[in-house]
Design a protein around this motif. Structure first.
Motif, short mmCIF file in Angstrom:
data_model
loop_
_atom_site.label_atom_id
_atom_site.label_comp_id
_atom_site.label_asym_id
_atom_site.label_seq_id
_atom_site.Cartn_x
_atom_site.Cartn_y
_atom_site.Cartn_z
N SER A 45 1.00 -1.26 -0.07
CA SER A 45 0.28 -0.26 0.08
C SER A 45 1.07 1.31 0.18
CB SER A 45 -0.86 -0.06 1.15
OG SER A 45 -1.41 1.40 1.40
N GLY A 46 0.24 2.38 -0.74
CA GLY A 46 0.95 3.65 -0.45
C GLY A 46 0.58 4.36 0.77
N GLY A 47 0.44 5.70 0.68
CA GLY A 47 -0.05 6.62 1.90
C GLY A 47 1.10 6.53 2.92
N SER A 48 0.57 7.27 4.13
CA SER A 48 1.57 7.43 5.14
C SER A 48 1.70 6.35 6.25
CB SER A 48 1.12 8.69 5.90
OG SER A 48 -0.13 8.75 6.35
N THR A 49 0.49 5.52 6.25
CA THR A 49 0.56 4.54 7.44
C THR A 49 1.47 3.83 7.38
OG1 THR A 49 -1.74 5.16 8.05
CG2 THR A 49 -0.94 3.04 9.02
N ASP A 77 -1.50 0.68 -5.73
CA ASP A 77 -2.01 1.82 -6.40
C ASP A 77 -0.69 2.76 -6.66
OD1 ASP A 77 -2.12 2.75 -4.00
OD2 ASP A 77 -3.60 4.09 -4.57
N ARG A 79 -0.02 7.16 -7.32
CA ARG A 79 -0.48 8.53 -8.10
C ARG A 79 0.21 8.74 -9.15
NH1 ARG A 79 0.48 9.98 -2.49
NH2 ARG A 79 -0.80 9.08 -1.15
N ASN A 89 4.03 6.97 -4.65
CA ASN A 89 4.26 5.95 -3.66
C ASN A 89 5.29 5.23 -3.90
OD1 ASN A 89 1.83 6.43 -2.25
ND2 ASN A 89 0.39 5.08 -3.70
N GLY A 145 -4.26 0.03 3.06
CA GLY A 145 -4.75 1.02 3.90
C GLY A 145 -5.90 1.45 3.71
N VAL A 146 -6.41 2.37 4.56
CA VAL A 146 -8.00 2.87 4.41
C VAL A 146 -7.91 4.40 4.38
CG1 VAL A 146 -8.57 2.14 6.85
CG2 VAL A 146 -10.47 2.37 5.09
N HIS A 151 -11.97 4.44 0.95
CA HIS A 151 -11.25 4.10 -0.14
C HIS A 151 -9.98 3.05 0.43
CE1 HIS A 151 -8.18 7.43 0.18
NE2 HIS A 151 -7.54 6.25 -0.27
N ALA A 153 -6.40 1.36 -1.88
CA ALA A 153 -5.76 1.54 -2.71
C ALA A 153 -6.08 2.92 -3.37
CB ALA A 153 -5.79 0.43 -3.88
N LYS A 206 -9.00 7.74 11.86
CA LYS A 206 -9.47 6.47 11.31
C LYS A 206 -10.69 6.05 12.06
CE LYS A 206 -6.67 7.04 7.58
NZ LYS A 206 -5.70 6.12 7.16
C1 6PG Z 1 -2.39 5.86 -1.28
C2 6PG Z 1 -2.71 4.59 -0.65
C3 6PG Z 1 -4.28 4.74 -0.26
C4 6PG Z 1 -3.98 4.95 1.19
C5 6PG Z 1 -5.03 5.44 1.94
C6 6PG Z 1 -4.57 5.77 3.62
O1 6PG Z 1 -2.09 5.95 -2.65
O2 6PG Z 1 -2.90 7.03 -0.82
O3 6PG Z 1 -2.74 3.62 -1.54
O4 6PG Z 1 -5.24 3.94 -0.41
O5 6PG Z 1 -3.73 3.73 1.88
O6 6PG Z 1 -5.32 6.76 1.38
O7 6PG Z 1 -3.72 6.72 3.48
P1 6PG Z 1 -2.73 7.12 4.94
O8 6PG Z 1 -2.12 5.96 5.43
O9 6PG Z 1 -1.97 8.04 4.52
O10 6PG Z 1 -3.84 7.52 5.72
#
Ligand code: 6PG
Length: 251
Positions: A45-49, A77, A79, A89, A145-146, A151, A153, A206
């Motif tokens: 997964s991407g994002g910060s978590t 996924d 960007r 990511n 992540g969520v 959402h 991904a 969350k």
């Molecule tokens: C992305 C992730 C996305 C992420 C959620 C949670 O590209 O942003 O794949 O699905 O898991 O948006 O993001 P955080 O971990 O930053 O809250």
């Protein structure tokens, strides 16, 4: 139907350690089922978590504990920005993990002039990787992540990508949450073709969306499933009030 498990840990840092052990266990189980010679496939997964998890996996302790030379890594996924962009990511995971880890097979989602061409290229890459042992799930482990809108991904509520069944990766022209840039996302068909899947969620922001998901609201993250196990790894701040909390630390 997968075995569904929820684990609540005391902090975001504890979450990263729990997630690392979850990944190690998922890969051990996969090797037991497929034999030591098959390449393992992991979707990140991407994002910060998950960043803390990736930084932890880059430490010498985990350099010795994972079969890095037998793992192919993929992304759920990205960007649709250059790979050196702050929102990428691929950039985040490379900086946190792969730039410091043992040699391993990293398959980033391509960036180029045409998002549809790039999405189809990743779709083909996933199909080719899977064709090598079609008898096994596409992934041995998926980390999700969520988002605050439910959402996962780049599968955002109400968007066409939610119902695409004939593709493994698709272009998502409009993101439903920041960063508001086009995305390329794996579809549920790809993400759900996994032996073991874990959600990572941390932070009080969350709790509301997780409460709605755990109450059964049909949000994209709730449509994630797996063949063998689906595990929710949450810190106490994010966990819905209905979930049991970790007991006092062992003496
Ligand atoms: C992305 C992730 C996305 C992420 C959620 C949670 O590209 O942003 O794949 O699905 O898991 O948006 O993001 P955080 O971990 O930053 O809250």
């Amino acid at each position: 139907m997968p075995v569904v498990k929820t684990t609540v840990v005391a902090s975001a840092d504890a979450l990263s350690h729990t997630a690392a052990r979850w990944l190690e266990n998922a890969l051990t189980l996969a090797e037991a089922r497929r034999g030591p010679d098959h390449q393992l496939r992991v979707c990140l997964s991407g994002g910060s978590t998950p960043k803390r998890l990736y930084e932890l996996l880059a430490t010498p302790h985990w350099a010795e504990r994972l079969p890095w030379d037998r793992i192919a890594w993929y992304f759920g996924d990205d960007r649709f920005v250059p790979h050196d962009h702050a929102d990428s990511n691929a950039h985040m995971v490379d900086a946190a993990l792969f730039a410091h880890a043992p040699d391993t097979d990293v398959n980033v989602i391509p960036y180029g002039p045409d998002i549809e061409v790039c999405a189809r290229a990743y779709d083909s890459l996933l199909r080719a990787a899977h064709a090598a042992d079609a008898g096994a799930p596409l992934f041995d482990a998926v980390i999700c992540g969520v988002g605050l809108d439910g959402h996962t991904a780049s599968l955002f509520p109400g968007q066409p990508a939610l119902v695409v069944g004939d593709r493994l990766a698709v272009a998502v022209p409009e993101a439903g949450q920041e960063p508001f840039v086009p995305r390329i996302s794996l579809t549920f068909r790809a993400l759900n073709d996994s032996r073991a899947t874990a959600f990572l969620a941390a932070g009080a922001d969350k709790r509301d969306i997780l409460t709605r998901i755990f109450a059964g609201e049909d949000l994209p993250a709730r449509r994630i499933t797996a063949h063998d196990s689906l595990t929710w790894l949450l810190d106490e701040a994010a966990a819905p009030a209905s979930l049991p909390r970790p007991g006092p630390a062992a003496g």
